[in-house]
Motif scaffolding. Structure first.
Motif, mmCIF file in Angstrom:
data_model
loop_
_atom_site.group_PDB
_atom_site.id
_atom_site.type_symbol
_atom_site.label_atom_id
_atom_site.label_comp_id
_atom_site.label_asym_id
_atom_site.label_seq_id
_atom_site.Cartn_x
_atom_site.Cartn_y
_atom_site.Cartn_z
ATOM 1 N N THR A 141 0.844 -1.188 0.000
ATOM 2 C CA THR A 141 0.000 0.000 0.000
ATOM 3 C C THR A 141 0.884 1.244 0.000
ATOM 4 O O THR A 141 2.093 1.171 0.211
ATOM 5 C CB THR A 141 -0.919 0.020 1.236
ATOM 6 O OG1 THR A 141 -0.093 0.042 2.413
ATOM 7 C CG2 THR A 141 -1.824 -1.194 1.266
ATOM 8 N N THR A 154 0.515 5.982 0.361
ATOM 9 C CA THR A 154 -0.350 7.128 0.617
ATOM 10 C C THR A 154 -0.060 8.267 -0.350
ATOM 11 O O THR A 154 1.023 8.359 -0.918
ATOM 12 C CB THR A 154 -0.188 7.638 2.059
ATOM 13 O OG1 THR A 154 1.174 8.056 2.259
ATOM 14 C CG2 THR A 154 -0.543 6.557 3.066
ATOM 15 N N TYR A 155 -1.049 9.135 -0.500
ATOM 16 C CA TYR A 155 -0.908 10.323 -1.343
ATOM 17 C C TYR A 155 -1.901 11.380 -0.879
ATOM 18 O O TYR A 155 -2.823 11.085 -0.101
ATOM 19 C CB TYR A 155 -1.144 9.981 -2.815
ATOM 20 C CG TYR A 155 -2.598 9.697 -3.154
ATOM 21 C CD1 TYR A 155 -3.403 10.661 -3.766
ATOM 22 C CD2 TYR A 155 -3.178 8.469 -2.854
ATOM 23 C CE1 TYR A 155 -4.719 10.408 -4.060
ATOM 24 C CE2 TYR A 155 -4.499 8.200 -3.147
ATOM 25 C CZ TYR A 155 -5.279 9.174 -3.747
ATOM 26 O OH TYR A 155 -6.602 8.919 -4.030
ATOM 27 N N LEU A 215 -5.234 13.114 2.964
ATOM 28 C CA LEU A 215 -4.326 11.989 2.814
ATOM 29 C C LEU A 215 -5.131 10.723 2.551
ATOM 30 O O LEU A 215 -6.037 10.377 3.311
ATOM 31 C CB LEU A 215 -3.486 11.824 4.074
ATOM 32 C CG LEU A 215 -2.398 10.749 4.029
ATOM 33 C CD1 LEU A 215 -1.215 11.232 3.206
ATOM 34 C CD2 LEU A 215 -1.942 10.391 5.438
ATOM 35 N N ARG A 216 -4.791 10.014 1.476
ATOM 36 C CA ARG A 216 -5.487 8.796 1.089
ATOM 37 C C ARG A 216 -4.499 7.631 1.008
ATOM 38 O O ARG A 216 -3.300 7.827 0.834
ATOM 39 C CB ARG A 216 -6.161 8.968 -0.266
ATOM 40 C CG ARG A 216 -7.131 10.139 -0.360
ATOM 41 C CD ARG A 216 -8.366 9.931 0.469
ATOM 42 N NE ARG A 216 -9.356 10.966 0.213
ATOM 43 C CZ ARG A 216 -10.498 11.094 0.880
ATOM 44 N NH1 ARG A 216 -10.789 10.229 1.848
ATOM 45 N NH2 ARG A 216 -11.348 12.068 0.594
ATOM 46 N N GLU A 217 -5.035 6.420 1.100
ATOM 47 C CA GLU A 217 -4.230 5.210 0.931
ATOM 48 C C GLU A 217 -4.735 4.428 -0.263
ATOM 49 O O GLU A 217 -5.947 4.316 -0.478
ATOM 50 C CB GLU A 217 -4.295 4.336 2.182
ATOM 51 C CG GLU A 217 -3.420 3.085 2.095
ATOM 52 C CD GLU A 217 -3.478 2.238 3.340
ATOM 53 O OE1 GLU A 217 -4.408 1.403 3.440
ATOM 54 O OE2 GLU A 217 -2.601 2.412 4.210
ATOM 55 N N ARG A 273 -0.329 6.307 -7.781
ATOM 56 C CA ARG A 273 -0.760 7.436 -6.959
ATOM 57 C C ARG A 273 -0.711 8.719 -7.778
ATOM 58 O O ARG A 273 0.358 9.166 -8.180
ATOM 59 C CB ARG A 273 0.151 7.585 -5.739
ATOM 60 C CG ARG A 273 0.080 6.441 -4.768
ATOM 61 C CD ARG A 273 1.006 6.656 -3.592
ATOM 62 N NE ARG A 273 2.411 6.495 -3.941
ATOM 63 C CZ ARG A 273 3.422 6.810 -3.144
ATOM 64 N NH1 ARG A 273 3.180 7.361 -1.969
ATOM 65 N NH2 ARG A 273 4.667 6.604 -3.515
ATOM 66 N N ASP A 283 -5.844 12.494 7.313
ATOM 67 C CA ASP A 283 -6.588 11.520 6.516
ATOM 68 C C ASP A 283 -8.094 11.624 6.713
ATOM 69 O O ASP A 283 -8.856 10.779 6.222
ATOM 70 C CB ASP A 283 -6.125 10.094 6.830
ATOM 71 C CG ASP A 283 -6.400 9.675 8.271
ATOM 72 O OD1 ASP A 283 -6.873 10.522 9.067
ATOM 73 O OD2 ASP A 283 -6.133 8.509 8.600
ATOM 74 N N SER A 324 6.853 9.768 1.338
ATOM 75 C CA SER A 324 5.446 9.868 1.692
ATOM 76 C C SER A 324 5.161 9.093 2.972
ATOM 77 O O SER A 324 5.913 8.193 3.367
ATOM 78 C CB SER A 324 4.575 9.353 0.545
ATOM 79 O OG SER A 324 4.899 8.009 0.235
ATOM 80 N N LYS A 375 2.106 4.524 7.497
ATOM 81 C CA LYS A 375 1.449 4.266 8.776
ATOM 82 C C LYS A 375 2.005 2.999 9.420
ATOM 83 O O LYS A 375 2.249 2.002 8.750
ATOM 84 C CB LYS A 375 -0.056 4.120 8.576
ATOM 85 C CG LYS A 375 -0.813 3.793 9.857
ATOM 86 C CD LYS A 375 -2.298 3.646 9.596
ATOM 87 C CE LYS A 375 -3.042 3.255 10.881
ATOM 88 N NZ LYS A 375 -4.500 3.171 10.680
#
Length: 277
Positions: free
Chosen positions: A43, A45-46, A53-55, A62, A116, A259, A262
């Protein structure tokens, strides 16, 4: 920029200094051009067009929207490509865990909306004693005489200044820098710190601190916490004031932050991204 159908897409070599983008045309709302393939076995994020913030899942490109002119509008879509990186700190979003040492402060979990969009941003609250109010963490895996990179999201609560401090493996490299959350500007910056604002989401800033740990017998550590003003290391707290922190990340032996990655109970590695045509 975008003209409706087409968009400039930016390849940024995240580990290069200075940054050297490579641009090409891509339809921003469609898949990669025919004959082009993308791969990433993890995975990632961007930041989307709304600044959230998205995954995305494995092998999903991305498209990150950038505010290139500083007007607060993310008008430029960019294909983000990065090499493999590891967040060496567990519990990146939960500062109540024992992995995070607390000096003269407490942690209120899930106190504010995080970048997020979820209510998972912790508040660190100073106690009513005199001294340094901070959380701290060792930099496990830092090599001698190598640059180390820490990044984190921070937002103002009652306090609008944040103190950023670190010490290396020698006995002489301990230093503090300061950031004004009300103005978005750095105050005093230590000579051995390289600091920058990576991005902003709402009222939260993602800050980067890079420094050389040198060599010696000391345990290198990073510290961050609220303060009352520029160049103020110690003060008497009021027992209720603080700042919000979230998404703390340590990338060992790296000269620049990547980036966000998590973590919970274990460290996490984001896999290398490749595009072939």
């Amino acid at each position: 920029y975008a003209d409706g159908e087409r968009a400039v897409v930016e390849f940024t070599l995240q580990d290069a200094e200075p940054y050297q983008p490579i641009l090409y045309w891509l339809r921003a709302d469609r898949a990669l051009p025919a004959g082009m393939t993308f791969s990433r076995a993890s995975t990632a994020t961007y930041i989307d067009r709304d600044g959230i913030l998205r995954e995305v899942g494995p092998h999903v490109p991305r498209i990150e929207w950038l505010d290139r002119d500083g007007d607060g509008v993310r008008e430029t879509p960019a294909l983000r490509l990065e090499g493999a990186r590891t967040n060496g700190w567990t519990w990146s979003e939960d500062l109540s865990q024992s992995a995070w040492s607390k000096d003269r402060l407490s942690v209120v979990t899930d106190a504010a909306t995080a970048p997020d969009g979820q209510v998972t941003m912790d508040k660190v609250v100073e106690d009513a004693t005199d001294g340094v109010h901070q959380i701290r963490r060792a930099l496990a895996g830092a090599s001698d005489n190598a640059k180390q990179t820490i990044s984190f999201w921070v937002a103002a609560a009652e306090r609008t200044w944040v103190r950023i401090a670190a010490n290396g493996k020698d006995s002489a490299s301990a230093a503090s820098s300061f950031f004004n959350l009300a103005t978005g500007e750095f105050g005093t910056v230590a000579s051995n710190h390289s600091l920058r604002v990576i991005e902003r989401a709402g009222s939260a800033y993602r800050l980067e601190c890079v420094f050389d740990v040198s060599s010696g017998a000391e345990t290198p550590q990073f510290r961050v916490g609220p303060t009352t003003g520029d160049a103020t290391n110690t003060y008497t707290g009021d027992g209720t004031s603080g700042i919000y922190l979230w998404g703390l990340q340590f990338e060992a032996d790296q000269p620049v932050a990547s980036s966000y990655i998590k973590t919970t109970s274990t460290t996490v590695t984001r896999a290398t991204e490749t595009v072939t045509a």
